[in-house]
Motif scaffolding. Structure first.
Motif, mmCIF file in Angstrom:
data_model
loop_
_atom_site.group_PDB
_atom_site.id
_atom_site.type_symbol
_atom_site.label_atom_id
_atom_site.label_comp_id
_atom_site.label_asym_id
_atom_site.label_seq_id
_atom_site.Cartn_x
_atom_site.Cartn_y
_atom_site.Cartn_z
ATOM 1 N N ALA A 29 0.864 -1.177 0.000
ATOM 2 C CA ALA A 29 0.000 0.000 0.000
ATOM 3 C C ALA A 29 0.901 1.228 0.000
ATOM 4 N N ILE A 30 0.657 2.120 -0.936
ATOM 5 C CA ILE A 30 1.454 3.341 -1.057
ATOM 6 C C ILE A 30 0.548 4.532 -0.775
ATOM 7 N N GLN A 31 0.930 5.329 0.193
ATOM 8 C CA GLN A 31 0.128 6.483 0.628
ATOM 9 C C GLN A 31 0.537 7.739 -0.130
ATOM 10 N N VAL A 32 -0.460 8.498 -0.597
ATOM 11 C CA VAL A 32 -0.227 9.823 -1.161
ATOM 12 C C VAL A 32 -1.187 10.776 -0.458
ATOM 13 N N ASP A 33 -0.627 11.708 0.329
ATOM 14 C CA ASP A 33 -1.459 12.659 1.057
ATOM 15 C C ASP A 33 -1.013 14.103 0.822
ATOM 16 N N GLN A 34 -0.266 14.323 -0.262
ATOM 17 C CA GLN A 34 0.209 15.666 -0.580
ATOM 18 C C GLN A 34 -0.145 16.020 -2.022
ATOM 19 N N ASN A 35 -0.506 17.261 -2.239
ATOM 20 C CA ASN A 35 -0.770 17.756 -3.589
ATOM 21 C C ASN A 35 0.557 18.253 -4.162
ATOM 22 N N ASP A 36 1.432 17.303 -4.414
ATOM 23 C CA ASP A 36 2.786 17.601 -4.870
ATOM 24 C C ASP A 36 3.121 16.634 -6.006
ATOM 25 N N PRO A 37 3.286 17.148 -7.232
ATOM 26 C CA PRO A 37 3.593 16.266 -8.357
ATOM 27 C C PRO A 37 4.834 15.400 -8.136
ATOM 28 N N ILE A 65 -2.458 2.197 -4.362
ATOM 29 C CA ILE A 65 -2.019 3.573 -4.112
ATOM 30 C C ILE A 65 -3.222 4.302 -3.529
ATOM 31 N N VAL A 66 -3.095 4.679 -2.258
ATOM 32 C CA VAL A 66 -4.208 5.249 -1.497
ATOM 33 C C VAL A 66 -3.998 6.755 -1.351
ATOM 34 N N THR A 67 -4.989 7.525 -1.824
ATOM 35 C CA THR A 67 -4.894 8.989 -1.756
ATOM 36 C C THR A 67 -5.960 9.539 -0.819
ATOM 37 N N TYR A 68 -5.561 10.553 -0.064
ATOM 38 C CA TYR A 68 -6.515 11.267 0.787
ATOM 39 C C TYR A 68 -5.956 12.652 1.070
ATOM 40 N N GLY A 69 -6.792 13.507 1.663
ATOM 41 C CA GLY A 69 -6.364 14.882 1.910
ATOM 42 C C GLY A 69 -5.940 15.525 0.592
ATOM 43 N N PRO A 70 -4.956 16.419 0.647
ATOM 44 C CA PRO A 70 -4.504 17.075 -0.588
ATOM 45 C C PRO A 70 -4.013 16.095 -1.657
ATOM 46 N N GLY A 71 -3.636 14.900 -1.244
ATOM 47 C CA GLY A 71 -3.178 13.887 -2.196
ATOM 48 C C GLY A 71 -4.266 13.410 -3.144
ATOM 49 N N LEU A 72 -5.536 13.680 -2.816
ATOM 50 C CA LEU A 72 -6.629 13.274 -3.703
ATOM 51 C C LEU A 72 -6.490 13.918 -5.086
ATOM 52 N N HIS A 73 -5.795 15.054 -5.158
ATOM 53 C CA HIS A 73 -5.596 15.701 -6.461
ATOM 54 C C HIS A 73 -4.939 14.752 -7.461
ATOM 55 N N MET A 74 -4.196 13.773 -6.967
ATOM 56 C CA MET A 74 -3.581 12.789 -7.856
ATOM 57 C C MET A 74 -4.635 12.050 -8.674
#
Length: 147
Positions: A29-37, A65-74
């Motif tokens: 599981a890979i977390q993405v929680d930032q709106n950063d390319p 790949i799990v996105t939440y918070g600002p990372g949802l922009h992905m």
């Protein structure tokens, strides 16, 4: 003599099958929680490298790949800087071996703040809560990475 050879080969086949059955599945599981390319691309690079590593070993791997918070922009089809890479990565693996999870809590919060529906890329799955989804995957034995 032939019975002995046949019995020996059969024993080897059963042993190989037992070893394969005992092998733990590869799941990450890979977390993405930032709106950063850069973070989004790093997560996609991590996933690609893991897929290629296990493919070279002729072994399966499941990736979420799990996105939440600002990372949802992905995973937003209106703001994602990595949509093309998501599609290419999805096409690179067998169906069901990679999932892109979008947090519904975040999606609803963004919809309320922005006053309109938030479009999600077609390759994503909406999960009730990104954090809870990560927690449950870890409880099921998934490895966890935060790029």
């Amino acid at each position: 003599m032939y019975r002995f050879i046949a019995a020996a080969l059969l024993s080897i086949a059963f042993a190989a099958g037992a070893i394969a059955a005992d092998a733990k599945p590869h799941r990450i599981a890979i977390q993405v929680d930032q709106n950063d390319p850069q973070v989004m691309n790093l997560a996609l690079n991590n996933a690609t490298n893991v897929i290629e590593y296990y493919r070279a070993k002729n072994e399966d791997v499941d990736i979420d790949i799990v996105t939440y918070g600002p990372g949802l922009h992905m995973l937003r089809s209106d703001t994602s800087p990595v949509q093309d890479r998501i599609k290419r990565l999805k096409d690179m693996v067998f169906p069901g071996k990679i999932q892109f999870s979008a947090c519904n809590n975040t999606k609803q919060g963004m919809e309320k703040a922005e006053g309109h529906e938030i479009p999600i890329v077609p390759d994503a799955t909406i999960v009730p809560s990104g954090v809870v989804h990560l927690m449950e995957l870890q409880e099921q034995g998934w490895s966890y990475v935060r790029p």
